[in-house]
Write an enzyme that holds these catalytic residues in place. Structure first.
Site, PDB file in Angstrom:
ATOM      1  N   HIS A  36      12.987  41.723  87.467  1.00  0.00           N
ATOM      2  CA  HIS A  36      12.054  42.515  88.267  1.00  0.00           C
ATOM      3  C   HIS A  36      12.665  43.108  89.532  1.00  0.00           C
ATOM      4  O   HIS A  36      12.241  44.166  89.987  1.00  0.00           O
ATOM      5  CB  HIS A  36      10.872  41.633  88.650  1.00  0.00           C
ATOM      6  CG  HIS A  36       9.808  42.340  89.419  1.00  0.00           C
ATOM      7  ND1 HIS A  36       9.036  43.341  88.877  1.00  0.00           N
ATOM      8  CD2 HIS A  36       9.378  42.194  90.705  1.00  0.00           C
ATOM      9  CE1 HIS A  36       8.174  43.779  89.786  1.00  0.00           C
ATOM     10  NE2 HIS A  36       8.358  43.105  90.909  1.00  0.00           N
ATOM     11  N   ASP A  38       8.024  47.781  92.826  1.00  0.00           N
ATOM     12  CA  ASP A  38       6.899  46.867  92.672  1.00  0.00           C
ATOM     13  C   ASP A  38       5.653  47.533  93.265  1.00  0.00           C
ATOM     14  O   ASP A  38       5.369  48.685  92.941  1.00  0.00           O
ATOM     15  CB  ASP A  38       7.254  45.515  93.318  1.00  0.00           C
ATOM     16  CG  ASP A  38       6.170  44.454  93.187  1.00  0.00           C
ATOM     17  OD1 ASP A  38       6.046  43.873  92.094  1.00  0.00           O
ATOM     18  OD2 ASP A  38       5.464  44.199  94.176  1.00  0.00           O
TER      19      ASP A  38
END
Length: 331
Positions: free
Chosen positions: A308, A109
């Protein structure tokens, strides 16, 4: 700080080391070549709990940091202290504080963006780079705030929503645990809203992000104890340090574009994305550009059915890919 502060839990070592902002908290396990692990939003060193023992067992010195603004690391009050060049120097400072000259850096991320720019700006320190979830996009192009403002039509993109100091904090901090649970579920492969549901990356005008978070069970990778760890850290620290990363994107553009516009990262690199992750699908053009932007790319993978939170959703698969890539790096 005159010397690192150290405490031990099981076979992991918690350590505070000097950094440009004051201190960086890190957790290390194992001995061997240094592998620095950098988390994203809204996470902590704990996001690498499945990687630390596996990397250690494979013969590496695995070190997961709390990024500036998170956990037990320093939290400067000045928003501009969270610009990318500052975080790059934090990464280099950790390597020095651990008595090493070089390291492999792996990020997820925002941590992937920190890792990429650490490799770009400090190739003397970072000999290889692994990117999880967020592809590398070279500095340059339009001003980020203008790009984000143009997304979503009548809705507001979450990055724009995060810009105003205090606004997102007012949504999150009354119920940190509940907000985190919803945010994690919204971006997880097994609990994210369906394609016909309102997109949780956007807020309706005048609405909140959490209005679109799923209200069902926790994702399969996150149990109540794990959620307690994350929530406990943010309940203690607040969210401003973490959110300040988003509030520096235009500063990063101003800092990096003159020197690094369009610049490739030439060190050996790895990319792992989730097939259901918006970071992968929205940035498909960045992945397609890898022959030019990551000419040292030696391992690239998209995990089917994965959202994610790659290294937590698919720890066994991600660990295998990391170990295989690390083992093939030049000595």
């Amino acid at each position: 700080m005159s010397s690192p502060q150290i405490s031990h839990a099981a076979d992991r070592t918690h350590r505070l080391v000097p950094s440009p902002a004051g201190r960086t908290h890190l957790v290390e396990q194992g001995t061997g070549p240094l592998v620095l692990l950098v988390h994203g939003f809204p996470e902590s060193w704990y996001s690498w709990r499945h990687q630390l023992p596996v990397l250690a067992a494979a013969g590496y010195r695995a070190v997961a940091v709390d990024v500036r603004g998170y956990g037990r690391s320093s939290k400067p009050e000045d928003t501009s202290a969270y610009r990318m060049l500052e975080l790059v120097e934090d990464s280099a400072a950790v390597v020095r504080a651990l008595g090493e000259e070089t390291a492999v850096i792996v990020g997820h991320d925002w941590g992937a963006t920190v890792a990429a720019h650490s490799a770009l700006v400090r190739p003397d320190v970072f000999r290889a780079v692994g990117l999880l979830s967020v592809p590398y996009t070279p500095p340059g192009g339009p001003r980020p705030s203008e790009v984000f403002a143009g997304m979503g039509g009548d809705e507001e993109f979450y990055v724009s929503y995060f810009q105003e100091p205090g606004r997102a904090e007012a949504e999150i901090e009354p119920d940190v645990r509940g907000w985190l649970a919803g945010f994690y579920a919204a971006l997880s492969g097994d609990t994210m809203p369906g394609p016909d549901a309102p997109d949780p990356h956007f807020a309706g005008r005048g609405g909140r992000l959490r209005d679109r978070f799923p209200a069902g069970p926790l994702p399969g990778w996150l149990d109540e104890r794990d959620l307690d760890v994350y929530a406990g850290e943010f309940e203690r620290t607040g969210l401003t340090g973490a959110l300040s990363r988003y509030r520096n994107m235009d500063r990063d553009w101003e800092d990096l574009t003159p020197r690094f516009a369009g610049a490739p990262i030439t060190q050996p690199s790895l990319f792992i994305g989730g097939a259901l992750d918006a970071s992968t699908t929205w940035l498909a053009d960045a992945i397609a550009a890898y022959p030019h932007t990551l000419p040292g790319l030696s391992s690239s993978h998209i995990l089917d059915g994965c959202g994610h939170w790659l290294q937590q959703e698919r720890p066994t698969e991600v660990n295998r890919l990391l170990i295989d890539w690390l083992a093939a790096l030049p000595g």
